[in-house]
Design an enzyme around this catalytic site. Structure first.
Site, PDB file in Angstrom:
ATOM      1  N   ASP A  76      -7.094  -5.634  14.460  1.00  0.00           N
ATOM      2  CA  ASP A  76      -6.866  -4.192  14.287  1.00  0.00           C
ATOM      3  C   ASP A  76      -6.528  -3.967  12.821  1.00  0.00           C
ATOM      4  O   ASP A  76      -5.385  -3.712  12.451  1.00  0.00           O
ATOM      5  CB  ASP A  76      -5.711  -3.757  15.201  1.00  0.00           C
ATOM      6  CG  ASP A  76      -5.467  -2.261  15.105  1.00  0.00           C
ATOM      7  OD1 ASP A  76      -6.226  -1.572  14.398  1.00  0.00           O
ATOM      8  OD2 ASP A  76      -4.504  -1.785  15.727  1.00  0.00           O
TER       9      ASP A  76
ATOM     10  N   ASP B 189       1.318 -12.613   6.801  1.00  0.00           N
ATOM     11  CA  ASP B 189      -0.091 -12.461   6.440  1.00  0.00           C
ATOM     12  C   ASP B 189      -0.928 -13.079   7.574  1.00  0.00           C
ATOM     13  O   ASP B 189      -0.841 -14.288   7.822  1.00  0.00           O
ATOM     14  CB  ASP B 189      -0.301 -13.198   5.111  1.00  0.00           C
ATOM     15  CG  ASP B 189      -1.744 -13.154   4.640  1.00  0.00           C
ATOM     16  OD1 ASP B 189      -2.658 -13.266   5.494  1.00  0.00           O
ATOM     17  OD2 ASP B 189      -1.952 -13.014   3.433  1.00  0.00           O
TER      18      ASP B 189
ATOM     19  N   ASP C  16       0.721   0.151  13.609  1.00  0.00           N
ATOM     20  CA  ASP C  16       1.184   1.388  14.263  1.00  0.00           C
ATOM     21  C   ASP C  16       1.575   1.140  15.722  1.00  0.00           C
ATOM     22  O   ASP C  16       2.260   1.956  16.334  1.00  0.00           O
ATOM     23  CB  ASP C  16       0.123   2.489  14.164  1.00  0.00           C
ATOM     24  CG  ASP C  16      -1.221   2.003  14.652  1.00  0.00           C
ATOM     25  OD1 ASP C  16      -1.390   1.840  15.864  1.00  0.00           O
ATOM     26  OD2 ASP C  16      -2.111   1.754  13.803  1.00  0.00           O
TER      27      ASP C  16
ATOM     28  N   HIS D  13      -7.701   2.714  20.236  1.00  0.00           N
ATOM     29  CA  HIS D  13      -6.848   1.671  20.815  1.00  0.00           C
ATOM     30  C   HIS D  13      -7.307   1.258  22.210  1.00  0.00           C
ATOM     31  O   HIS D  13      -7.285   0.079  22.545  1.00  0.00           O
ATOM     32  CB  HIS D  13      -5.384   2.136  20.807  1.00  0.00           C
ATOM     33  CG  HIS D  13      -4.852   2.294  19.419  1.00  0.00           C
ATOM     34  ND1 HIS D  13      -4.255   3.437  18.949  1.00  0.00           N
ATOM     35  CD2 HIS D  13      -4.876   1.434  18.358  1.00  0.00           C
ATOM     36  CE1 HIS D  13      -3.907   3.275  17.682  1.00  0.00           C
ATOM     37  NE2 HIS D  13      -4.280   2.082  17.298  1.00  0.00           N
TER      38      HIS D  13
ATOM     39  N   PRO E  69      -5.387  -5.647   1.172  1.00  0.00           N
ATOM     40  CA  PRO E  69      -4.896  -6.790   1.946  1.00  0.00           C
ATOM     41  C   PRO E  69      -5.761  -7.134   3.159  1.00  0.00           C
ATOM     42  O   PRO E  69      -5.755  -8.268   3.629  1.00  0.00           O
ATOM     43  CB  PRO E  69      -3.488  -6.356   2.395  1.00  0.00           C
ATOM     44  CG  PRO E  69      -3.406  -4.887   2.176  1.00  0.00           C
ATOM     45  CD  PRO E  69      -4.403  -4.542   1.122  1.00  0.00           C
TER      46      PRO E  69
ATOM     47  N   GLN F 145       0.814  -1.220   0.000  1.00  0.00           N
ATOM     48  CA  GLN F 145       0.000   0.000   0.000  1.00  0.00           C
ATOM     49  C   GLN F 145       0.841   1.260   0.000  1.00  0.00           C
ATOM     50  O   GLN F 145       2.027   1.233   0.320  1.00  0.00           O
ATOM     51  CB  GLN F 145      -0.904   0.004   1.231  1.00  0.00           C
ATOM     52  CG  GLN F 145      -0.157  -0.127   2.553  1.00  0.00           C
ATOM     53  CD  GLN F 145      -0.973  -0.794   3.637  1.00  0.00           C
ATOM     54  OE1 GLN F 145      -2.191  -0.729   3.620  1.00  0.00           O
ATOM     55  NE2 GLN F 145      -0.313  -1.438   4.592  1.00  0.00           N
TER      56      GLN F 145
HETATM   57  N1  SPD Z   1     -11.067   4.093   8.093  1.00  0.00           N
HETATM   58  C1  SPD Z   1     -10.127   3.868   9.131  1.00  0.00           C
HETATM   59  C2  SPD Z   1     -10.149   2.493   9.683  1.00  0.00           C
HETATM   60  C3  SPD Z   1      -8.965   2.276  10.517  1.00  0.00           C
HETATM   61  C4  SPD Z   1      -9.048   1.087  11.363  1.00  0.00           C
HETATM   62  N2  SPD Z   1      -7.778   0.670  11.861  1.00  0.00           N
HETATM   63  C5  SPD Z   1      -6.932   1.651  12.382  1.00  0.00           C
HETATM   64  C6  SPD Z   1      -5.631   1.111  12.841  1.00  0.00           C
HETATM   65  C7  SPD Z   1      -5.186   1.734  14.085  1.00  0.00           C
HETATM   66  N3  SPD Z   1      -4.283   0.943  14.799  1.00  0.00           N
END
Ligand code: SPD
Length: 297
Positions: A170, A152, A102, A78, A177, A47
């Site tokens: 998350d 993956d 992240d 989070h 993906p 990406q």
């Molecule tokens: N449209 C945003 C969706 C984001 C979901 N995941 C966010 C990752 C943060 N750790």
């Protein structure tokens, strides 16, 4: 002549530049944020990755044009993804995180000192970029109770022989993906890898803009798990500012088994989650109920 990537003071920005980032929501609405500086732009095998500094939300990680986290509001997502299941489960010991590059979910999970976590992230570049530009989010990657694998998540889980007390997905949005992480075959693998009494939570998109996606996910989940309980949180930089998570289990009702005393005893200094939010987040607006009206958004 300065470019948008140069650091420009707010006053000269106002004079010379008026640079804004817009994330479109289903190509008919959007969120627009004023940009201070473009910190990073690159492409991984999976990406496009951008990190922008913004006036309102601090630094912001954007994957394929979609806002993943900002420094100012990441705590909501989070904390709600991690602490709702970890306090609903009476004795969580082993946690699996699929995605979460992240590091914000791992950071929250690691607050629970009795827990060991495995995180499986497909895109190593997201972890590296976040560690460099968003160091306040990815604080737990080196925690000795955490194991981080770059694989993956769907394939890893299909081969997995371990059982977990809590499994968290998350994921980014159900495109590219991450799409498989919202589908029934993956959720069946999740169910197979849950220990007795285990709890699964997946982020499940905006109840407003992704109402059909959310109801589709929940329909599938109800065919797999006995307990399926959506919950919500207010997240300013996600589409509609109103976000959903879906908690599943075969035995554990997240409210009936909840013990407020455990939250107090933990003594975490959190910004969103607390015992009142734990109970309240499961109260749903009528349009989110199983037979609720179609908003037609
Ligand atoms: N449209 C945003 C969706 C984001 C979901 N995941 C966010 C990752 C943060 N750790």
């Amino acid at each position: 002549m300065p470019t948008p990537a140069d650091r420009i003071s707010e006053s000269s920005m106002t004079d010379l530049w008026n640079v804004w980032f817009t994330e479109l929501h289903r190509r008919r609405a959007g969120l627009t944020i004023k940009i201070k500086q473009l910190l990073y732009t690159g492409k991984s095998p999976y990406q496009r990755i951008d990190v922008l500094d913004t006036y309102a939300f601090g630094r912001m990680l954007v994957l394929y044009g979609s806002i993943m986290v900002t420094e100012k509001d990441e705590f909501v997502y989070h904390e709600m993804l991690a602490h709702v299941p970890l306090f609903a489960h009476p004795k969580p010991r082993k946690v699996l995180i699929i995605g979460g590059g992240d590091g914000g979910t791992l950071r929250e999970v690691m607050r629970h000192k009795q827990v060991r976590a495995t995180m499986v992230e497909i895109d190593e570049a997201v972890v590296q970029t976040s560690q460099k530009y968003l160091p306040t989010i990815g604080t737990a990657f080196k925690n000795p109770r955490a194991q981080v694998l770059f694989e993956d998540g769907e394939r890893w889980l299909a081969r997995c022989k371990e059982k977990f007390d809590v499994i968290l997905v998350d994921a980014s949005d159900p495109v590219g993906p991450a799409e498989v992480l919202f589908q029934k075959p993956f959720h069946q693998q999740v169910a197979r890898c849950l220990a007795p009494g285990g709890i699964f939570v997946t982020q499940s998109e905006s109840p407003f803009f992704h109402q059909k996606t959310l109801s589709g996910i929940q329909r599938n989940l109800r065919e797999i798990f006995k307990v399926v309980r959506p919950y919500t949180a207010a997240i300013p930089t996600y589409p509609s500012g109103f976000w959903s998570f879906t908690l599943c289990s075969d035995t554990t009702d997240p409210v009936a088994r909840f013990k407020e005393s455990r939250v107090k005893a933990a003594g975490f200094k959190l910004k969103y989650y607390n015992a009142g939010i734990h109970r309240a987040c499961f109260a749903l607006p009528s349009f989110m109920l199983e037979d609720g009206p179609d908003l037609g958004l």
